[in-house]
Design an enzyme around this catalytic site. Sequence first.
Site, PDB file in Angstrom:
ATOM      1  CB  ILE A 132      -0.996   0.065   1.321  1.00 57.36           C
ATOM      2  CG1 ILE A 132      -1.755  -1.290   1.217  1.00 57.36           C
ATOM      3  CG2 ILE A 132      -1.706   1.406   1.276  1.00 57.36           C
ATOM      4  CD1 ILE A 132      -2.539  -1.340   2.561  1.00 57.36           C
ATOM      5  N   PRO A 133       1.162   1.839  -1.201  1.00 61.15           N
ATOM      6  CG  PRO A 133       0.957   2.469  -3.467  1.00 61.15           C
ATOM      7  CD  PRO A 133       0.391   1.669  -2.382  1.00 61.15           C
ATOM      8  CB  CYS A 134       1.833   5.356   2.684  1.00 62.19           C
ATOM      9  SG  CYS A 134       3.218   4.202   3.488  1.00 62.19           S
ATOM     10  CG  HIS A 135       6.600   4.682  -1.192  1.00 59.94           C
ATOM     11  ND1 HIS A 135       6.030   3.462  -0.998  1.00 59.94           N
ATOM     12  CD2 HIS A 135       7.269   4.803  -2.629  1.00 59.94           C
ATOM     13  CE1 HIS A 135       5.958   2.807  -2.175  1.00 59.94           C
ATOM     14  NE2 HIS A 135       6.684   3.541  -3.107  1.00 59.94           N
TER      15      HIS A 135
END
Length: 181
Positions: A132-135
């Site tokens: 889950i690409p929060c970056h």
Amino acid sequence: MTYIGQYQSPLGGITISGSGDEITGLWFDGQKYFGAGLPQTYENKELPVFAEARRWLDLYFSGQAPDFTPPLRMETTAFRKAVWEILLTIPFGQTTTYGRIAEKMAAHKGFAKMSARAVGGAVGHNAISLMIPCHRVIGANGSLTGYAGGMERKVWLLTMEKAATAGEAAEGIFCAPVQNA
């Protein structure tokens, strides 16, 4: 029962948690909110879903956009889950802002507007990093704001993905990838 497994990445150790058939957590060892959501008791055990997660991570850290995602179970509040589901739509090599996610959340809920700060809190508490690409979420001015895994890792990840930090895509939510010179 909750199980954990390990993965060694170019950015350090990663702990993976799962329920048996689904990934429930993925953290850089020692990161902010490390293990948030893990019960007091868990077992270190190899699971098929951990092998699938490691395959995903191998592809990802080799600079490729994985063409699959292991089954995920988001154990969180309804609001955070809605934000995390938007994060799942951010393509490899692209970014978006907290404000754009807030606009999308507001439209989905039928509100005139929503707080980008509230969205930032939900993004920051993402329990399944990378997958889950929060970056890929940046500040409104293109700045690289916060990352629970550490700013050095965020910079490394976005550089590896050749992600943009400014610009617009056709959908109006994602920034276009940087062109190699």
